[in-house]
Design an enzyme around this catalytic site. Structure first.
Site, PDB file in Angstrom:
ATOM      1  N   ARG A  12      53.974  52.716  55.105  1.00  0.00           N
ATOM      2  CA  ARG A  12      54.607  51.445  55.291  1.00  0.00           C
ATOM      3  C   ARG A  12      55.615  51.504  56.463  1.00  0.00           C
ATOM      4  O   ARG A  12      56.351  52.534  56.563  1.00  0.00           O
ATOM      5  CB  ARG A  12      55.419  50.954  54.038  1.00  0.00           C
ATOM      6  CG  ARG A  12      54.208  50.886  52.722  1.00  0.00           C
ATOM      7  CD  ARG A  12      55.005  50.796  51.293  1.00  0.00           C
ATOM      8  NE  ARG A  12      55.833  51.971  51.465  1.00  0.00           N
ATOM      9  CZ  ARG A  12      56.700  52.065  50.368  1.00  0.00           C
ATOM     10  NH1 ARG A  12      57.281  50.987  49.716  1.00  0.00           N
ATOM     11  NH2 ARG A  12      57.578  53.233  50.193  1.00  0.00           N
ATOM     12  N   GLU A  13      55.328  50.543  57.372  1.00  0.00           N
ATOM     13  CA  GLU A  13      56.164  50.438  58.633  1.00  0.00           C
ATOM     14  C   GLU A  13      57.709  50.159  58.045  1.00  0.00           C
ATOM     15  O   GLU A  13      57.904  49.339  57.142  1.00  0.00           O
ATOM     16  CB  GLU A  13      55.758  49.379  59.447  1.00  0.00           C
ATOM     17  CG  GLU A  13      54.766  49.703  60.314  1.00  0.00           C
ATOM     18  CD  GLU A  13      54.102  48.647  61.395  1.00  0.00           C
ATOM     19  OE1 GLU A  13      55.061  48.046  61.804  1.00  0.00           O
ATOM     20  OE2 GLU A  13      53.035  48.579  61.412  1.00  0.00           O
TER      21      GLU A  13
ATOM     22  N   LYS B 100      41.139  53.359  51.398  1.00  0.00           N
ATOM     23  CA  LYS B 100      42.052  52.473  52.081  1.00  0.00           C
ATOM     24  C   LYS B 100      41.927  51.212  52.190  1.00  0.00           C
ATOM     25  O   LYS B 100      42.731  50.222  51.849  1.00  0.00           O
ATOM     26  CB  LYS B 100      42.130  53.215  53.460  1.00  0.00           C
ATOM     27  CG  LYS B 100      43.044  52.549  54.464  1.00  0.00           C
ATOM     28  CD  LYS B 100      44.505  52.678  54.172  1.00  0.00           C
ATOM     29  CE  LYS B 100      45.489  51.954  54.761  1.00  0.00           C
ATOM     30  NZ  LYS B 100      45.642  52.493  56.067  1.00  0.00           N
TER      31      LYS B 100
ATOM     32  N   PHE C 115      55.001  43.835  45.121  1.00  0.00           N
ATOM     33  CA  PHE C 115      53.949  43.167  45.887  1.00  0.00           C
ATOM     34  C   PHE C 115      53.814  41.699  45.210  1.00  0.00           C
ATOM     35  O   PHE C 115      52.875  41.140  45.465  1.00  0.00           O
ATOM     36  CB  PHE C 115      52.640  43.711  46.346  1.00  0.00           C
ATOM     37  CG  PHE C 115      52.776  44.807  47.263  1.00  0.00           C
ATOM     38  CD1 PHE C 115      52.618  44.513  48.667  1.00  0.00           C
ATOM     39  CD2 PHE C 115      52.966  46.205  46.881  1.00  0.00           C
ATOM     40  CE1 PHE C 115      52.899  45.759  49.664  1.00  0.00           C
ATOM     41  CE2 PHE C 115      52.984  47.131  47.521  1.00  0.00           C
ATOM     42  CZ  PHE C 115      53.273  46.898  48.990  1.00  0.00           C
TER      43      PHE C 115
ATOM     44  N   ASN D 281      56.317  39.549  45.468  1.00  0.00           N
ATOM     45  CA  ASN D 281      57.815  38.684  45.933  1.00  0.00           C
ATOM     46  C   ASN D 281      56.947  37.418  46.934  1.00  0.00           C
ATOM     47  O   ASN D 281      56.291  37.815  47.836  1.00  0.00           O
ATOM     48  CB  ASN D 281      58.557  39.521  46.814  1.00  0.00           C
ATOM     49  CG  ASN D 281      59.170  40.543  45.957  1.00  0.00           C
ATOM     50  OD1 ASN D 281      59.740  40.374  44.949  1.00  0.00           O
ATOM     51  ND2 ASN D 281      59.232  41.759  46.541  1.00  0.00           N
TER      52      ASN D 281
ATOM     53  N   CYS E 152      48.312  46.115  59.466  1.00  0.00           N
ATOM     54  CA  CYS E 152      47.493  46.247  58.251  1.00  0.00           C
ATOM     55  C   CYS E 152      46.882  45.502  57.652  1.00  0.00           C
ATOM     56  O   CYS E 152      45.587  45.256  57.534  1.00  0.00           O
ATOM     57  CB  CYS E 152      48.213  47.644  57.346  1.00  0.00           C
ATOM     58  SG  CYS E 152      48.828  49.171  58.336  1.00  0.00           S
TER      59      CYS E 152
ATOM     60  N   LYS F 200      58.647  42.516  59.130  1.00  0.00           N
ATOM     61  CA  LYS F 200      59.236  42.813  57.993  1.00  0.00           C
ATOM     62  C   LYS F 200      60.548  43.710  58.482  1.00  0.00           C
ATOM     63  O   LYS F 200      60.588  44.048  59.845  1.00  0.00           O
ATOM     64  CB  LYS F 200      58.379  43.862  57.012  1.00  0.00           C
ATOM     65  CG  LYS F 200      57.930  44.947  57.823  1.00  0.00           C
ATOM     66  CD  LYS F 200      57.053  46.069  57.055  1.00  0.00           C
ATOM     67  CE  LYS F 200      57.888  46.765  55.787  1.00  0.00           C
ATOM     68  NZ  LYS F 200      56.989  47.557  54.991  1.00  0.00           N
TER      69      LYS F 200
END
Length: 432
Positions: free
Chosen positions: A154-155, A204, A249, A251, A260, A320
């Protein structure tokens, strides 16, 4: 082990530095000379917390090097990771040209047995595709194996995710090569899943698509909440405490973005269609995500009576927090709509402003959130940076000309905002 990593984007750079930090000799290859020179100076081409320090330490200790010499790097290495970009095409399919280019380069340089690992997010069948490209283009009749080892980074927390992954997935053609790749990850002592190549490739896409479904579902519930005067924060808290569902996840906000979820959801849908399978759940997920920022923008426009002559303080630009990535950032939709309506944008983001300037050089960029809010008719929050969560509301209100705050990430308590003198608009939360 001696490892070659092809590509120095998010995945390649993080993968390379983590393997180096675990004691391996890693050569990171990129075809862009300027990028390699930048990395050799210790300058990062991307922002990722903790990355610069790790790169500097491992480079100084000689375990991590950067080069444009693919031939030399392949010859020196036992395992070669392909970590190049796989951008989406207009029809939702995946552009495999960079993967093909990497495979051709490997084929030309191979002088002995190699393990080729696809780390890039790629469609099912890529393992066979890479094998075919290498077999067709190799100059020496040497053996090799192709493995799938998808990333789940996750970035903004990529280093932590790489060091403490939920699971490590290795898709291999046989047990021997699977164990060779597994050996790289053994020091992390994390759960390992060994499977066939095609299953690893699909894991993935299935994972990201499922998370995208959760996000779009939460946003759909948020839209209902606005219509029935409920609070999506409370609703999703109640839903997320069900152990079968979990809180992650859920929110509500402006939808998913970045490199992604949008790409992977579209690619999986394209794969399903290519094999004749109708995937209505995923189609609806993508549609819901596309509509979410549009609903938000319409709300802003309606409350302000249009954008013409209005000054908007835009708080946050990156898709984000803790990244400078502008790919599919919802701020871009807001900027485009305000400018199209003859409004003015003054934006602030702690990290991503330089990247945004490449896209929208015509807007004003502020030195702080309060600088952006000076004389603004409304403040629009699109990125959940901590400094926005803890912002001094009195100072923000004093800087603004208007009172409207449009909270695209539900960072603030509506009642607290109203007491501070704001007209508050969240996602899935009552404004009354």
């Amino acid at each position: 082990m001696n490892i070659c990593v092809i590509g120095t984007g998010y995945v390649g750079l993080v993968t390379g530095v983590i393997f180096a930090d675990l004691g391996n000799e890693v050569i990171c290859v990129d075809k862009l000379e300027a990028k390699v020179e930048q990395l050799n100076r210790g300058e990062m081409p991307i922002y990722e917390p903790g990355l610069e320090e790790l790169v500097q330490r491992n480079a100084e200790e000689g375990r991590l090097t950067f080069t444009t010499d693919l031939d030399g790097a392949v010859r020196k290495s036992e395992i070669i990771y392909i970590c190049v970009g796989t951008p989406p095409r207009e029809d939702g399919s995946t552009d495999m040209s960079q993967v093909e280019g990497a495979a051709r380069g490997i084929a030309a340089a191979m002088d002995r047995y190699k393990v080729i690992v696809n780390k890039s997010t790629v469609p099912v069948g890529t393992g066979s595709f890479v094998r075919e490209v290498i077999e067709t283009n190799r100059r020496r009749n040497v053996d090799f194996d192709v493995v799938s080892n998808p990333e789940f980074l996750r970035e903004g927390s990529a280093i932590q995710d790489a060091l403490n992954p939920d699971r490590i997935v290795i898709g291999a053609p046989n047990q021997i090569v699977a164990l060779k790749v597994l050996e790289l990850y053994a020091p992390l002592e994390r759960p390992m899943i060994i499977t066939d190549v095609a299953s690893a490739e699909l894991i993935k896409y299935a994972s990201n698509a499922f998370l995208a479904v959760k996000i779009s579902f939460a946003n759909s519930i948020a839209n209902i909440c606005e219509a029935v005067n409920a609070d999506v924060i409370q609703v999703m808290k109640g839903v997320g405490q069900d152990r079968r569902i979990g809180p992650a996840f859920l929110n509500a906000g402006l939808g998913y973005g970045g490199s992604c979820f949008p790409k992977d959801s579209s690619s999986l849908l394209h794969t399903a269609q290519s094999v004749g399978y109708d995937f209505p759940i995923l189609e609806a997920t993508i549609k819901t995500n596309d509509e979410q920022p549009k609903r938000f923008i319409k709300k802003i426009e309606k409350e302000l009576g249009g954008f013409k002559g209005k000054k908007i303080a835009l708080l946050g630009l990156a898709f984000k927090a803790n990244t400078d990535d502008m790919r599919d950032a919802k701020s871009l939709d807001v900027i485009a709509a305000v400018l199209a309506g003859d409004g003015e944008i003054v934006a602030f983001d702690p990290i991503a402003m330089e990247n945004c300037k490449k896209i929208f050089p015509q807007i004003t960029y502020a030195k702080s959130a309060f600088d952006a809010a000076e004389g603004a008719d409304a403040a629009v929050v699109v990125t959940e940076w901590n400094e926005f969560k803890q912002i001094n509301l009195e100072k923000l209100k004093a800087a603004m000309k208007g009172s409207h705050v449009f909270d695209g990430r539900n960072l603030y308590d509506p009642e607290k905002m109203r007491r501070a003198g704001f007209v508050y608009h969240g996602i899935g939360r009552t404004s009354k």
